[in-house]
Design a protein around this motif. Structure first.
Motif, short mmCIF file in Angstrom:
data_model
loop_
_atom_site.label_atom_id
_atom_site.label_comp_id
_atom_site.label_asym_id
_atom_site.label_seq_id
_atom_site.Cartn_x
_atom_site.Cartn_y
_atom_site.Cartn_z
N ASP A 24 0.88 -1.14 0.01
CA ASP A 24 -0.07 -0.06 0.01
C ASP A 24 0.84 1.21 -0.13
N VAL A 25 1.87 1.26 0.72
CA VAL A 25 2.99 2.45 0.70
C VAL A 25 3.33 2.56 -0.56
N ILE A 26 3.88 1.46 -1.32
CA ILE A 26 4.46 1.56 -2.58
C ILE A 26 3.65 2.06 -3.57
N ALA A 27 2.30 1.62 -3.49
CA ALA A 27 1.28 2.04 -4.58
C ALA A 27 0.83 3.51 -4.34
N LYS A 28 1.18 4.07 -3.01
CA LYS A 28 0.57 5.38 -2.73
C LYS A 28 1.79 6.12 -3.17
N SER A 29 2.93 5.85 -2.99
CA SER A 29 4.26 6.91 -3.65
C SER A 29 4.27 8.11 -2.94
N SER A 30 4.09 8.21 -1.44
CA SER A 30 4.39 9.45 -0.86
C SER A 30 5.73 9.51 -0.37
N ARG A 31 6.45 10.60 -0.52
CA ARG A 31 7.77 10.86 -0.20
C ARG A 31 7.81 10.69 1.33
N LYS A 32 6.87 11.13 2.12
CA LYS A 32 6.81 11.06 3.36
C LYS A 32 6.75 9.93 4.09
N THR A 33 6.31 8.82 3.31
CA THR A 33 5.91 7.51 3.96
C THR A 33 6.89 6.43 3.20
N ILE A 34 7.39 6.58 2.23
CA ILE A 34 8.29 5.71 1.21
C ILE A 34 9.48 4.92 1.65
N GLY A 35 10.08 5.86 2.64
CA GLY A 35 11.37 5.76 3.14
C GLY A 35 11.48 4.09 3.63
N PRO A 36 10.43 3.82 4.60
CA PRO A 36 10.90 2.52 5.05
C PRO A 36 10.85 1.30 4.10
N ALA A 37 9.95 1.44 3.01
CA ALA A 37 9.97 0.42 2.05
C ALA A 37 11.09 0.54 1.18
N ILE A 38 11.69 1.42 0.76
CA ILE A 38 13.07 1.66 0.02
C ILE A 38 13.88 0.88 1.06
N ASP A 39 14.07 1.29 2.23
CA ASP A 39 15.25 0.82 3.21
C ASP A 39 15.10 -0.89 3.21
N ALA A 40 13.64 -1.31 3.44
CA ALA A 40 13.55 -2.68 3.33
C ALA A 40 14.14 -3.32 2.34
N LEU A 41 13.89 -2.94 0.75
CA LEU A 41 14.41 -3.40 -0.26
C LEU A 41 15.93 -3.56 -0.49
N ALA A 42 16.43 -2.23 0.11
CA ALA A 42 17.76 -2.14 -0.02
C ALA A 42 18.48 -3.13 0.91
N ALA A 43 18.06 -3.30 2.18
CA ALA A 43 18.56 -4.36 3.24
C ALA A 43 18.35 -5.51 3.06
N VAL A 52 14.52 -4.54 -8.72
CA VAL A 52 13.11 -4.06 -8.65
C VAL A 52 13.41 -2.45 -8.18
N LEU A 53 14.58 -2.14 -7.84
CA LEU A 53 14.72 -0.58 -7.34
C LEU A 53 14.97 0.03 -8.79
N GLU A 54 15.64 -0.50 -9.60
CA GLU A 54 15.90 0.06 -10.74
C GLU A 54 14.94 0.38 -11.74
N ARG A 55 13.92 -0.97 -11.95
CA ARG A 55 12.62 -0.81 -12.73
C ARG A 55 11.78 0.31 -12.20
N TRP A 56 11.68 0.34 -10.65
CA TRP A 56 10.68 1.07 -10.07
C TRP A 56 11.29 2.71 -10.40
N GLN A 57 12.51 2.76 -10.28
CA GLN A 57 12.92 4.31 -10.50
C GLN A 57 12.69 4.66 -11.89
N ALA A 58 12.72 3.44 -12.80
CA ALA A 58 12.48 4.04 -14.29
C ALA A 58 10.98 4.05 -14.52
N LYS A 59 10.28 3.85 -13.71
CA LYS A 59 8.55 3.98 -13.76
C LYS A 59 8.24 2.82 -14.70
#
Length: 640
Positions: A24-43, A52-59
């Motif tokens: 839900d956080v990823i789908a909403k794509s709000s900068r205020k709440t997206i941080g934990p989702a990105i951190d979880a993927l990176a870690a 996943v991160l590269e394709r997400w960044q490229a829309k």
């Protein structure tokens, strides 16, 4: 209809399950709440996380609205997309895009994803990708980058990238590490390093806050005791701290006093004084005191009261940027660095002065020859510099290869200006010999005429004289000291001309004849030397060297019809200060003039015209003491 792609996916794949956790956080794509989702993927440590991160960044990431599963997708046409499984990148198939929602992260979220991707890129097989990752960390470092760097420093195979990684790891240790001992060790490793990034990292650690207390404070976090009225704590600022804390009454400004008096005028009077009487500061003070006594205005502190109030408190700075041990270590390193910065700035100033001196030497050497041998004040010398620069420009219009064109332009500029100088000497100068005033006026007229001819041929706009690609950029020794390759080339050219001139004058017959004519033209004539021929060749040689100087100067300065006027004054100052007709005097004079100009500009960098004015005044005083220059020449030039 839309279930087929979902069924073809592995919904239990670890990467898919992780995406679902934060779906839900990823789908909403709000900068205020997206941080934990990105951190979880990176870690996560999952192999598919980087993809996943590269394709997400490229829309290129979509979500199946029915099943909630995430897929990669690329548009085939307006209504159809081709989807792929994020777990392994395998193609699922082509489906209508109805029922799928494309994730469109904004620039802020893409930046956060890019920061998270850095840790993957640091270990990428491609060195360019690794270098790009280091660039990204340098631009926007984060605490998470420290652990990622430490993992890859030792395994880096490229020596340059390894050095960059090790340096960046130490910088991030200073900034983000929780271990004070590790931070202090990293700080000490940068002792004396004047780089901007080191100073930018250390400066926040020594940040302080000014505080006050009734007694001297105790504790390791006290940076220093301040005395009100010193440069570090002006008296007004110290008192303002007390006012802000409600301890002292505010200082009454003239504006505040005036406003209070105007606001309380009643029947033409205020504070017991008529308005007409408020024409002195003393009466205005007395009127305001009347308002205070009546309880209408607040009492203002007198100077004596301010001093007494300040004397009752101790002012000090407290470290706020880091724990005391770390802050003191950073402060010691910064003091050491400041010393190195001062030395490097001095070295940079010396390089600038030598660079300018080499330019003045090239511009003045031809003038020194003609002035020394013939005693001719050639006001058109600057125009021979201009002719050489335009010769280089014309050559580049014919030969597009900049290296070859410059190599051809240098001897061609010498030939053109040598010929022009010989023609000028034969047609004008020889008929005005021993008549300095007429010679000066004639050469000034030729100077104006040559400028107008250049305007008629090339126009009034500046023309480009482009340097070869291998002269682009600068030789950078550190963040403070650097010098452009063009300046280095001009410096080398000046040294070559110095050596060539010394060889010609001391090792050839023409040099011997020039020296003999310079010292005693009548005796040289009686020995079979033709002074008239020597004068012609000397004037042509001086003009030719000016043409070569024009090519060199045109590589970094604007090429216009007036460019020679920018150097004629400095050329004459160089010759006069150094000593007329002496090559060593010209060299010393150019060094002195260049050093003085850069030194004065250093004290007043916003006004280069003032630097030239002060320099001319100094030279006027200098020639009162040594009218023949630093290295005086004996013979006809000295007598003149």
């Amino acid at each position: 209809m839309f279930a087929a792609p979902a069924l073809a996916q592995d919904a239990e794949a670890p990467i898919q399950k992780l995406l679902q956790e934060h779906g839900d956080v990823i789908a909403k794509s709000s900068r205020k709440t997206i941080g934990p989702a990105i951190d979880a993927l990176a870690a996560s440590g999952l192999p598919a996380a980087q993809r996943v991160l590269e394709r997400w960044q490229a829309k290129e990431m979509w979500r199946d609205e029915e099943s909630g599963l995430f897929v990669f997708a690329e548009e085939i046409d307006r209504d159809t997309i081709r989807v792929f499984d994020p777990a392994d990148g395998a193609q699922i198939g082509a489906v209508p895009d109805k029922g799928f929602k494309q994730l469109k992260p904004n620039s802020g979220i893409r930046g956060m994803i890019g920061a998270a991707l850095v840790q993957f890129q640091l270990g990428d097989p491609d060195p360019v990708t690794r270098a790009t990752a280091l660039d990204a960390i340098e631009r926007d470092p984060e605490a998470s980058h420290l652990a990622a760097l430490r993992k890859v420093v030792d395994s880096e195979g490229d020596p340059k990238l390894k050095a960059r990684k090790a340096r960046l790891e130490r910088l991030l240790t200073i900034r983000f590490d929780e271990d004070d001992a590790a931070r202090i060790e990293a700080i000490e490793g940068f002792a004396g390093d004047p780089a901007v990034d080191v100073r930018a990292t250390l400066n926040p650690l020594v940040a302080t806050r000014v505080e006050f207390a009734e007694t001297a404070p105790q504790g390791d976090d006290i940076a220093r005791i301040l005395k009100p009225g010193d440069a570090a704590l002006p008296r007004t600022e110290a008192y303002a701290l007390l006012v802000k804390d409600g301890i002292a009454p505010p200082i009454l400004t003239r504006s505040d006093k005036r406003t209070a008096l105007i606001d309380n005028i009643r029947d033409g009077a205020v504070g017991g004084y008529r308005v007409a009487q408020l024409d002195t500061e003393a009466n205005r003070d007395a009127a305001y005191a009347g308002l205070v006594e009546a309880g209408i205005a607040s009492a203002a502190a007198s100077e004596a009261e301010i001093d007494a109030t300040l004397a009752g408190y101790v002012f000090f700075e407290r470290f706020t940027g880091a724990r005391p041990t770390v802050a003191r270590s950073a402060l010691a390193a910064l003091k050491d660095i400041e010393t190195k910065v001062g030395l490097n700035r001095a070295a940079d100033l010396v390089l600038d002065a030598l660079s300018l001196a080499s330019i003045y030497f090239l511009a003045a050497i031809g003038l020194a020859i003609t002035f020394g041998v013939m005693g001719v004040i050639n006001m058109a010398h600057g125009e021979f510099i201009m002719m050489g620069a335009y010769t280089g420009y014309v050559v580049q219009q014919i030969i597009p290869d900049y290296t070859i064109s410059i190599l051809i332009a240098i001897p061609l500029a010498f030939a053109v200006t040598f010929g022009a100088g010989v023609a000028m000497e034969r047609l004008v100068i020889r008929w005005l010999r021993h008549r300095p005033l007429e010679t000066l006026l004639a050469t000034f007229g030729i100077s104006v005429a040559l400028q107008q001819i250049a305007k008629n041929i090339f126009g009034t706009q500046a023309r480009p004289l482009t340097s070869p690609a291998w002269l682009d950029g600068s030789l950078v020794l550190n963040d403070i000291v650097s010098i452009s390759y063009i300046r280095i080339a001009i410096f080398v050219l000046a040294l070559l001309f110095l050596g060539l001139f010394l060889f010609v004058m001391n090792r050839t017959r023409i040099g011997l004849e020039v020296r003999s004519v310079t010292q005693n033209p009548r005796m040289a004539g009686s020995m079979g030397i033709n002074p008239d021929r020597i004068n012609m060749l000397t004037f042509g040689l001086g003009s030719g060297i000016a043409g070569i100087a024009g090519v060199a100067i045109g590589l970094y300065a604007k090429v216009t019809s007036e460019m020679g006027q920018d150097y004629i004054v400095q050329s004459f100052m160089t010759v006069v200060v150094g000593g007329v007709g002496n090559i060593w005097g010209t060299l010393v004079g150019a060094t002195l003039v260049g050093t003085m100009q850069k030194g004065i500009e250093w004290f007043n960098p916003s006004n280069t015209l003032a630097a030239q004015t002060y320099m001319i005044l100094f030279i006027i005083l200098f020639i009162q003491v040594r009218p023949r220059g630093i290295i005086a020449l004996k013979g006809r030039a000295a007598e003149a």
